[in-house]
Design a protein around this motif. Structure first.
Motif, PDB file in Angstrom:
ATOM      1  N   GLU A   8       0.848  -1.188   0.000  1.00 33.93           N
ATOM      2  CA  GLU A   8       0.000   0.000   0.000  1.00 33.93           C
ATOM      3  C   GLU A   8       0.883   1.237   0.000  1.00 33.93           C
ATOM      4  OE1 GLU A   8      -2.931  -0.008   3.093  1.00 33.93           O
ATOM      5  OE2 GLU A   8      -3.500  -2.073   2.688  1.00 33.93           O
ATOM      6  N   ASP A   9       0.582   2.165  -0.898  1.00 35.09           N
ATOM      7  CA  ASP A   9       1.347   3.405  -0.969  1.00 35.09           C
ATOM      8  C   ASP A   9       1.034   4.291   0.232  1.00 35.09           C
ATOM      9  OD1 ASP A   9       2.287   2.508  -3.355  1.00 35.09           O
ATOM     10  OD2 ASP A   9       1.394   4.082  -4.569  1.00 35.09           O
ATOM     11  N   VAL A  10       2.014   5.068   0.605  1.00 30.44           N
ATOM     12  CA  VAL A  10       1.818   6.098   1.623  1.00 30.44           C
ATOM     13  C   VAL A  10       1.716   7.438   0.906  1.00 30.44           C
ATOM     14  CG1 VAL A  10       3.014   4.811   3.435  1.00 30.44           C
ATOM     15  CG2 VAL A  10       4.302   6.380   1.987  1.00 30.44           C
ATOM     16  N   GLU A  11       1.280   8.438   1.606  1.00 32.83           N
ATOM     17  CA  GLU A  11       1.131   9.763   1.005  1.00 32.83           C
ATOM     18  C   GLU A  11       2.467  10.258   0.455  1.00 32.83           C
ATOM     19  OE1 GLU A  11      -0.478  14.174   2.301  1.00 32.83           O
ATOM     20  OE2 GLU A  11      -1.092  12.418   3.471  1.00 32.83           O
ATOM     21  N   ASN A  12       2.418  10.851  -0.721  1.00 32.93           N
ATOM     22  CA  ASN A  12       3.597  11.419  -1.386  1.00 32.93           C
ATOM     23  C   ASN A  12       4.696  10.384  -1.639  1.00 32.93           C
ATOM     24  OD1 ASN A  12       2.465  14.084  -1.396  1.00 32.93           O
ATOM     25  ND2 ASN A  12       2.980  14.213   0.769  1.00 32.93           N
ATOM     26  N   PRO A  15       7.992   9.681  -5.480  1.00 33.90           N
ATOM     27  CA  PRO A  15       9.449   9.668  -5.672  1.00 33.90           C
ATOM     28  C   PRO A  15      10.098   8.358  -5.205  1.00 33.90           C
ATOM     29  CG  PRO A  15       8.752  11.756  -4.736  1.00 33.90           C
ATOM     30  CD  PRO A  15       7.556  10.849  -4.707  1.00 33.90           C
ATOM     31  N   MET A  16       9.624   7.797  -4.104  1.00 31.22           N
ATOM     32  CA  MET A  16      10.176   6.519  -3.624  1.00 31.22           C
ATOM     33  C   MET A  16       9.837   5.397  -4.601  1.00 31.22           C
ATOM     34  SD  MET A  16       9.649   6.504   0.517  1.00 31.22           S
ATOM     35  CE  MET A  16       7.871   6.708   0.419  1.00 31.22           C
ATOM     36  N   ARG A  17       8.603   5.403  -5.117  1.00 34.89           N
ATOM     37  CA  ARG A  17       8.190   4.369  -6.062  1.00 34.89           C
ATOM     38  C   ARG A  17       9.030   4.447  -7.330  1.00 34.89           C
ATOM     39  NH1 ARG A  17       3.022   5.040  -7.986  1.00 34.89           N
ATOM     40  NH2 ARG A  17       3.097   2.942  -8.817  1.00 34.89           N
ATOM     41  N   GLN A  18       9.277   5.663  -7.809  1.00 34.20           N
ATOM     42  CA  GLN A  18      10.047   5.824  -9.044  1.00 34.20           C
ATOM     43  C   GLN A  18      11.490   5.349  -8.860  1.00 34.20           C
ATOM     44  OE1 GLN A  18       9.178   9.996  -9.689  1.00 34.20           O
ATOM     45  NE2 GLN A  18       7.739   9.502 -11.336  1.00 34.20           N
ATOM     46  N   SER A  19      12.078   5.612  -7.698  1.00 32.93           N
ATOM     47  CA  SER A  19      13.463   5.186  -7.482  1.00 32.93           C
ATOM     48  C   SER A  19      13.571   3.672  -7.296  1.00 32.93           C
ATOM     49  CB  SER A  19      14.083   5.920  -6.299  1.00 32.93           C
ATOM     50  OG  SER A  19      13.473   5.515  -5.089  1.00 32.93           O
TER      51      SER A  19
END
Length: 71
Positions: A8-12, A15-19
């Motif tokens: 589950e993604d967290v807010e904002n 950038p972490m997902r892209q890296s």
């Protein structure tokens, strides 16, 4: 045994997902090549093939592992 990995993604988190994406895709390709990947994909934030700015809320990977620790 197959394990379902639900993220589950967290807010904002974009950038972490892209890296992390290149390593994530490399691992999925390896699991597929080994015949261990059953299914993988994102959870769109809205019900459409291209959620655009709404983005994604997480992802699911179902793959075969020897143990929970290995998963």
């Amino acid at each position: 045994m197959y394990y379902a990995i639900i993220s589950e993604d967290v807010e904002n988190s974009l950038p972490m997902r892209q890296s992390a994406r290149p390593a994530h895709l490399e691992r999925l390709h390896a699991l597929k090549a080994e015949g261990r990947l059953l299914v993988a994909g994102p959870h769109p934030a809205i019900d459409t093939p291209d959620p655009g700015g709404a983005g994604f809320t997480g992802r699911l990977v179902v793959a075969e592992f020897y143990s929970l620790k290995a998963a």
